[in-house]
Design an enzyme around this catalytic site. Structure first.
Site, mmCIF file in Angstrom:
data_model
loop_
_atom_site.group_PDB
_atom_site.id
_atom_site.type_symbol
_atom_site.label_atom_id
_atom_site.label_comp_id
_atom_site.label_asym_id
_atom_site.label_seq_id
_atom_site.Cartn_x
_atom_site.Cartn_y
_atom_site.Cartn_z
ATOM 1 N N CYS A 1 -0.368 -8.290 2.437
ATOM 2 C CA CYS A 1 -0.125 -7.370 1.323
ATOM 3 C C CYS A 1 1.171 -6.584 1.568
ATOM 4 O O CYS A 1 2.236 -7.178 1.655
ATOM 5 C CB CYS A 1 -1.341 -6.463 1.109
ATOM 6 S SG CYS A 1 -1.323 -5.638 -0.499
ATOM 7 N N GLU B 1 -8.804 -10.819 3.821
ATOM 8 C CA GLU B 1 -10.096 -10.290 4.258
ATOM 9 C C GLU B 1 -11.019 -9.977 3.082
ATOM 10 O O GLU B 1 -12.217 -9.769 3.279
ATOM 11 C CB GLU B 1 -9.888 -9.044 5.133
ATOM 12 C CG GLU B 1 -9.530 -7.767 4.409
ATOM 13 C CD GLU B 1 -8.073 -7.663 3.973
ATOM 14 O OE1 GLU B 1 -7.708 -6.610 3.421
ATOM 15 O OE2 GLU B 1 -7.306 -8.631 4.183
ATOM 16 N N HIS C 1 -5.010 -9.952 -0.075
ATOM 17 C CA HIS C 1 -5.862 -9.506 1.026
ATOM 18 C C HIS C 1 -6.779 -10.662 1.429
ATOM 19 O O HIS C 1 -7.821 -10.869 0.804
ATOM 20 C CB HIS C 1 -6.709 -8.321 0.587
ATOM 21 C CG HIS C 1 -5.944 -7.056 0.393
ATOM 22 N ND1 HIS C 1 -5.591 -6.246 1.434
ATOM 23 C CD2 HIS C 1 -5.451 -6.477 -0.730
ATOM 24 C CE1 HIS C 1 -4.921 -5.208 0.971
ATOM 25 N NE2 HIS C 1 -4.811 -5.330 -0.337
#
Length: 210
Positions: free
Chosen positions: A81, A188, A186
Site C-alpha cells: 500500500c 493481509e 493490502h
C-alpha cells in the site's frame, strides 16, 4: 525457517501483516531495530497514511538508509500500500517529498474519470497481471485484491509494471524490479490470493538467502 522483517516505521496495520506472514509459514520480526532487520531474509515495508509523514518517520529512525542498503545487497523487499509508494523517487502528496528511490517514477493523485467516482478508492479490484514474476506464482492471469488508496504510482519504466487494475481508468497495482516488489493493495486483507502472494514473497526470500 525464513525470517521476514517488517520495517516498523510506526504507520500501518503492522500486526495484521505480521499475522498474515506467520500464517504462511514465515518467522516474523516486527521491529525498527537495524541489526534485526539486517539479519532478516526479506523485508516488508508496510504503510497507511501520508507519504511525507511516513518518510519523515523512516528518516528519523534511519530506516530509509537501511532499506536502501539491504536492497542494494540483493535482499528481497516488498512494499505494501503506502509502503509500495515509498519505494519510488517521489510523491506529489501534500506538497511533495522524496521517497526511497528503489524504483524510478513518481506517485500522483488518483484521478478517476468520471470524477463522480469516490476517492479514496476502497474495495476489491480485479488486477490483471501484465508480467511474469515469482511474486505471482500460482495466481493465474489475475486476481482480486483489497485496495484503499488516494494516490497511485507512475513507474518511469513500464517494464516494472506487473499488474494493473481499473478504477475510472487503468492504474498500476503491482510493480517489481529484480527482487524489489510493491503492491498497492493490502494482501493481509485479500483472502487466499493475498496470502498466496505473501507466501510467494517468503519463498523468494528463502531462495535468495540460500
Amino acid at each position: 525457517m525464513t525470517t521476514i522483517g517488517i520495517v516498523d516505521h510506526g504507520m500501518g496495520n503492522r500486526r495484521s501483516v505480521e499475522k498474515a506472514l506467520e500464517r504462511v509459514g514465515a518467522r516474523v520480526a516486527l521491529t525498527a531495530d537495524h541489526e534485526t532487520l539486517r539479519a532478516a531474509d526479506g523485508l516488508v515495508v508496510p504503510g497507511v497514511g501520508a507519504f511525507a509523514a511516513a518518510m519523515r518517520s523512516m528518516r528519523e529512525l534511519g530506516l530509509d538508509e537501511l532499506v536502501v542498503e539491504r536492497a542494494a545487497q540483493g535482499t528481497p523487499v516488498l512494499g505494501l500500500c503506502l509502503g509500495m509508494q515509498l519505494l519510488f523517487d517521489s510523491s506529489t502528496e501534500l506538497g511533495g517529498d522524496r521517497g526511497l528511490g528503489l524504483l524510478p517514477g513518481e506517485v500522483v493523485a488518483l484521478a478517476p474519470k468520471p470524477a463522480t467516482l469516490k476517492v479514496p478508492h476502497i474495495g476489491w479490484n480485479e488486477i490483471a497481471f501484465t508480467g511474469a514474476s515469482p511474486l505471482l506464482e500460482g495466481l493465474g492471469d489475475g486476481a482480486a485484491f483489497y485496495h484503499v488508496h488516494s494516490f497511485v504510482a507512475v513507474p518511469a519504466d513500464d517494464g516494472d509494471v506487473l499488474g494493473r487494475g481499473d478504477y475510472g481508468g487503468a492504474f498500476v497495482s503491482i510493480v517489481g524490479h529484480g527482487d524489489v516488489y510493491g503492491v498497492q493493495f493490502h494482501p493481509e486483507k485479500s483472502s487466499a490470493a493475498g496470502l498466496r502472494l505473501l507466501a510467494n514473497f517468503t519463498s523468494v526470500s528463502a531462495r535468495v538467502a540460500a
